[in-house]
Design an enzyme around this catalytic site. Structure first.
Site, mmCIF file in Angstrom:
data_model
loop_
_atom_site.group_PDB
_atom_site.id
_atom_site.type_symbol
_atom_site.label_atom_id
_atom_site.label_comp_id
_atom_site.label_asym_id
_atom_site.label_seq_id
_atom_site.Cartn_x
_atom_site.Cartn_y
_atom_site.Cartn_z
ATOM 1 N N CYS A 1 -15.421 -3.874 -34.570
ATOM 2 C CA CYS A 1 -15.481 -5.141 -33.848
ATOM 3 C C CYS A 1 -14.673 -6.216 -34.559
ATOM 4 O O CYS A 1 -15.150 -6.851 -35.506
ATOM 5 C CB CYS A 1 -16.933 -5.582 -33.705
ATOM 6 S SG CYS A 1 -17.123 -7.140 -32.849
ATOM 7 N N CYS B 1 -16.115 -9.688 -34.511
ATOM 8 C CA CYS B 1 -17.258 -9.932 -35.417
ATOM 9 C C CYS B 1 -16.782 -10.076 -36.860
ATOM 10 O O CYS B 1 -17.260 -10.924 -37.599
ATOM 11 C CB CYS B 1 -18.242 -8.771 -35.417
ATOM 12 S SG CYS B 1 -18.548 -8.040 -33.846
ATOM 13 N N ASP B 2 -15.888 -9.199 -37.273
ATOM 14 C CA ASP B 2 -15.608 -9.067 -38.704
ATOM 15 C C ASP B 2 -14.205 -9.495 -39.140
ATOM 16 O O ASP B 2 -13.918 -9.541 -40.332
ATOM 17 C CB ASP B 2 -15.827 -7.594 -39.124
ATOM 18 C CG ASP B 2 -17.247 -7.135 -38.825
ATOM 19 O OD1 ASP B 2 -18.157 -7.970 -38.942
ATOM 20 O OD2 ASP B 2 -17.438 -5.967 -38.459
#
Ligand code: NDP
Length: 310
Positions: free
Chosen positions: A135, A138-139
């Site tokens: 992701c 997200c990261d």
């Protein structure tokens, strides 16, 4: 036994599951919802959601899922934490086992969603969340100013590669063939982006690192020449598609060739009477939060009408 019986049990707490719960609860069916391994589902791993109608300024994924949970609770949905390990729909009432408890229900709504696919290498598993991620939204931020690799050649990989150039010094896009699967428009954008270097005909060979530092490098192998080289990246974003979470329904419900649950035309009815499916678990095509919520509503209405007929 009686205390473990419900009119409707819903599996999964993404937008489909919560919406089904809201509708079923308001229809006085007193639904029980079993969370699954990741309460709130895939949206809890994204940041800003800009395309869910009703939030003109966008909304954080976790916040949206918390709101849906609160809305389901407001109408007296019962939430059970756990992962379903066994389902029996061969007789009624249906049986659902989660943790060490077995529940029974008259109707069952499946909203177990889909999960990101991984390559399946041992070193990939070892460094999951310590360099390996599925992701970018997200990261990606954690790799500010660094080199990273994205694996895949579909729209997800192309999009994630472009997104990561907002933070990263360089993005290697590693694809196993010599042409992309993703759309022409996305390809053009990627190929024009100076921060992206495409590594054609290649697959990850090994994620290198140690327990202390996490991932420190990535070895990729050219599938045509067999040559292995290191990219010097501390992050690897796997974007090779999704898999529906249908493992427990194998041999029990009809699935398509990609293991998605099959629903009957224009409804959420599955191959077993009284069992309904909604959201990504039955949708390999749209896979949007809003379409999941929409089919969640359909599943609750289908279940309510089916129960009324019984
Ligand atoms: P896709 O299935 O479209 O693409 C998966 C990619 O990963 C393919 O290039 C495939 O290679 C590669 N791949 C699969 N397995 C492996 C493996 N084991 N090792 C290495 N590479 C592998 O999935 P996406 O998630 O990209 O997209 C899913 C759907 O969502 C598509 O319909 C897409 O169009 C849509 N989407 C649309 C977006 C948009 O419009 N903004 C953004 C993201 C997704 P190969 O090509 O050789 O099969």
């Amino acid at each position: 036994m009686e205390e473990n019986h419900r009119k409707v049990i819903i599996l999964g707490t993404g937008p489909a599951g919560y919406t089904a719960a809201i509708y079923a609860a308001r229809a006085n069916l007193k639904p029980m919802i079993i969370t699954g391994p990741q309460k709130g589902g895939q949206l809890t791993t994204t940041t800003e959601i800009e395309n869910f109608p009703g939030f003109s300024k966008g909304i954080d994924g976790n916040q949206l899922m918390n709101e849906m949970e609160q809305q389901a609770l407001r109408f007296e949905t019962e939430i059970v934490f756990g992962e379903v390990t066994e389902v029996d729909v061969s007789n009624r009432p249906f049986k659902v086992t989660a943790g060490n408890k077995t529940y029974t229900s008259d109707a069952l709504i499946i909203a177990t969603g889909a999960s990101a696919r991984y390559i399946g290498m041992e070193s990939e598993t070892r460094f999951k969340n310590r360099g390996v991620s599925a992701c970018a939204t997200c990261d990606g931020f954690f790799y500010k100013g660094q080199k990273v690799a994205v694996i895949g050649g579909g729209d997800s990989a192309l999009e994630e590669a472009g997104y990561l150039t907002n933070f990263c010094e360089k993005v290697y896009l590693v694809h196993r063939r010599d042409e992309f699967r993703g759309s022409k428009a996305m390809q053009d954008r990627v190929l024009k982006n100076e921060k992206i270097e495409v590594v054609w005909d290649s697959v990850p060979e090994e994620v290198i690192g140690d327990d202390e530092k996490g991932m420190t490098d990535l070895a990729v192998k050219n599938v045509k020449t067999g040559e292995v080289k290191r990219l010097g990246t501390k992050g690897m974003f796997v974007a090779i598609g999704h898999e529906p979470n249908t493992g427990v329904f194998k041999g029990i419900l009809d699935m398509d060739d990609k293991q998605y649950l099959v629903t009957k035309n224009g409804s959420t009815r599955t191959s077993a009477e009284g069992v309904f499916a909604c959201g990504d678990v039955a949708d390999s095509k749209y896979r949007q939060a809003v379409t999941a919520a929409g089919t969640g509503c359909m599943a609750a209405i289908d279940a309510e009408r089916w129960l009324a007929e019984q």
